[in-house]
Structure formats: C-alpha cells, structure tokens
Design an enzyme around this catalytic site. Structure first.
Site, PDB file in Angstrom:
ATOM      1  N   TYR A  76      13.099   0.453 -15.967  1.00 30.20           N
ATOM      2  CA  TYR A  76      12.234   0.497 -14.781  1.00 30.20           C
ATOM      3  C   TYR A  76      11.692   1.904 -14.559  1.00 30.20           C
ATOM      4  O   TYR A  76      10.485   2.098 -14.364  1.00 30.20           O
ATOM      5  CB  TYR A  76      13.052   0.031 -13.577  1.00 30.20           C
ATOM      6  CG  TYR A  76      12.295  -0.188 -12.293  1.00 30.20           C
ATOM      7  CD1 TYR A  76      11.106  -0.912 -12.257  1.00 30.20           C
ATOM      8  CD2 TYR A  76      12.799   0.301 -11.088  1.00 30.20           C
ATOM      9  CE1 TYR A  76      10.434  -1.139 -11.065  1.00 30.20           C
ATOM     10  CE2 TYR A  76      12.136   0.073  -9.882  1.00 30.20           C
ATOM     11  CZ  TYR A  76      10.957  -0.640  -9.877  1.00 30.20           C
ATOM     12  OH  TYR A  76      10.296  -0.858  -8.689  1.00 30.20           O
ATOM     13  N   GLY A  95       0.192  -9.032  -7.952  1.00 33.54           N
ATOM     14  CA  GLY A  95       1.521  -9.450  -7.508  1.00 33.54           C
ATOM     15  C   GLY A  95       1.559  -9.758  -6.029  1.00 33.54           C
ATOM     16  O   GLY A  95       2.559  -9.523  -5.351  1.00 33.54           O
ATOM     17  N   ALA A  96       0.462 -10.330  -5.516  1.00 30.75           N
ATOM     18  CA  ALA A  96       0.329 -10.515  -4.068  1.00 30.75           C
ATOM     19  C   ALA A  96       1.236 -11.593  -3.509  1.00 30.75           C
ATOM     20  O   ALA A  96       1.402 -11.688  -2.289  1.00 30.75           O
ATOM     21  CB  ALA A  96      -1.126 -10.820  -3.710  1.00 30.75           C
ATOM     22  N   GLY A 139     -10.243 -15.074   9.737  1.00 27.97           N
ATOM     23  CA  GLY A 139     -11.664 -14.760   9.673  1.00 27.97           C
ATOM     24  C   GLY A 139     -12.065 -13.902   8.499  1.00 27.97           C
ATOM     25  O   GLY A 139     -13.255 -13.609   8.318  1.00 27.97           O
ATOM     26  N   ASN A 170       0.514  -3.667  -7.743  1.00 25.00           N
ATOM     27  CA  ASN A 170       1.840  -3.965  -7.219  1.00 25.00           C
ATOM     28  C   ASN A 170       2.677  -4.811  -8.173  1.00 25.00           C
ATOM     29  O   ASN A 170       3.908  -4.766  -8.132  1.00 25.00           O
ATOM     30  CB  ASN A 170       1.693  -4.689  -5.872  1.00 25.00           C
ATOM     31  CG  ASN A 170       3.000  -5.237  -5.363  1.00 25.00           C
ATOM     32  OD1 ASN A 170       3.924  -4.495  -5.022  1.00 25.00           O
ATOM     33  ND2 ASN A 170       3.109  -6.561  -5.308  1.00 25.00           N
TER      34      ASN A 170
END
Length: 253
Positions: free
Chosen positions: A158, A14-15, A56, A92
C-alpha cells in the site's frame, strides 16, 4: 465565503466506496455535477446517482477499470458526452488486498497497488488534463494515506503504491501549474465510515492515543477537505500532501 462549485463537473473514482460516496455527495452539495465511477457495485452507484439527482444536481454513473488506459479514456468520453468537460478529478479508487509482511506479500499485490495508485493517476491525467489546459483551469485531487508517512509493518504494498502516486502528483503539479490547474493530495487517517457506524466500531483507544486530537476523523472530514481543494478558495495551493488525521502524522519542514 462559501465552497461554491456551481457550474463545475467532478469525477470521483471509487465513488461507491466508504469514503468515495461521501465525497460525491459533498461535491454535489457544493453545487457540482458529479460523475460516479464504479468498478463492480452498480447498485450502489445507481443509488448514489438517484440521491444526487434528487438534490437538483446532474449525475451520471460510469463503469471503468482504472488500471486500464483504454477503459479510462472510454470513461472520459462517456462523462464528457453526458455532463461536459470535467473540472475536478478525484482519484479515490484503489484495489483492496490482505496486508502482510514484505516476505509474505504476493508480488501481485505490489503490482495491484502500482496499477491502482500510480497508473490510475497517469491515465486520469492523460484523459482529463488536456481539456483543463485548454480552459486554463482545473483540479486534480488524489487520495493518499497517512500510511505513506508511517511505514508500519505489513503496509509495504500500500505504501509503495501511494508513495509512487505522490511522485506522479508532485511532478504533475509542476508540469501543468502554468495552466492554472492545481494538483494536490488528501491523506486520510484511519477514518470512521458507514461500516463503523453499522458495526459500532467508531472507537479505537489504541489508535486514538497517538492522535493529537485524541479521536478518529470521519468520512465527512475527508470529503470537506476534498471540496475545499476543489474550490476557488484553494486556487493557490498545489503540490500539497495534506494529512487529514487529527495530527497522527505531521509532515516536517
């Protein structure tokens, strides 16, 4: 001391979400190479990849259905081929739905929360723990919620999913701890993210009154805790449920 993750490879599921993107950036800023998982928002994943590689660090994007074991295993193969064995798994991702009462909530919503909280955790462990066991090192970090302690009206689907996730993570911590792998959970409160900043909705006095610190936390507060748990500084912390909510909920002893 510093949160130095140089040489580590992190996966954030879930990035592309409000909290996930900040976790991915923060882990990269600490030196990790990052696998950016997404389900549908490829454009945001590519944008985040470009942002991280510009610093980088290495980054790869990978599409997967975290409720499907075969898809998770395929994600593992893709990430391992591109970056190497994953050292840090951040669970996530979660399926979004409309909250309502137990009597009105669709059974499918309960299934979606079970699949995206409990089964995601199981599939990620099955996919990524074996390589960690072989290396005698690793981190699993699950994103839970303060709602698991609140049990307010309309939270049932939830909360049930996240409480199930809590059970998996606590047992997993005991099962793989002997391999020097830590398993912890971060539980955000109602967190300020980019969508609040864009809409000018950072403040909510009704919520803030119940928070010991009298303010809402930020997405960076959550990402900082994830980075700490991913680091060597947290090497002797496992099985923990850590609220990052300014004292809105406080686990008792």
């Amino acid at each position: 001391m510093a949160l130095n993750l140089t040489g580590r490879i992190a996966l954030v599921t879930g990035a592309t979400g409000e909290l996930g993107r900040v976790m991915a950036r923060t882990l990269a800023a600490c030196g990790a190479d990052v696998a950016i998982h997404y389900n549908s928002n490829e454009a945001k994943a590519s944008e985040l990849q470009a942002e991280i590689t510009a610093t980088g660090r290495r980054a790869v994007i990978v599409k997967a259905d975290i409720t499907n074991q075969a898809s998770v295993l395929a994600m593992k193969d893709t990430v391992t081929s591109a970056l190497g064995d994953v050292d840090i798994v951040v669970a996530n991702a979660v399926i979004q739905y409309d909250w309502t009462s137990v009597l009105e909530q669709s059974p499918e919503d309960y299934r979606s929360q079970f699949e995206s909280c409990v089964m995601q955790s199981v599939y990620l462990a099955k996919a990524f723990a074996p390589a960690m066991i072989e290396k005698k090192a690793g981190r699993f970090i699950g994103i839970n919620t303060e709602c698991s302690m609140q049990n307010f009206e309309s939270q049932s689907a939830y909360v049930s999913g996240k409480r199930g996730m809590d059970g998996v993570y606590r047992v997993l911590a005991k099962e793989i701890g002997k391999h020097q792998i830590t398993v912890n959970q971060v539980a955000p409160g109602w967190t300020i993210s980019d969508i609040d900043r864009a809409n000018g909705t950072e403040r909510n006095e009704g919520y803030e009154k119940s928070v010991a610190l009298k303010r809402r936390g930020t997405d960076q507060d959550i990402a900082n805790t994830v980075a700490f748990l991913a680091s060597d500084l947290a090497g002797f912390i496992t099985g923990a449920y850590i609220p990052v909510c300014g004292g809105n909920v406080m686990p008792s002893i």
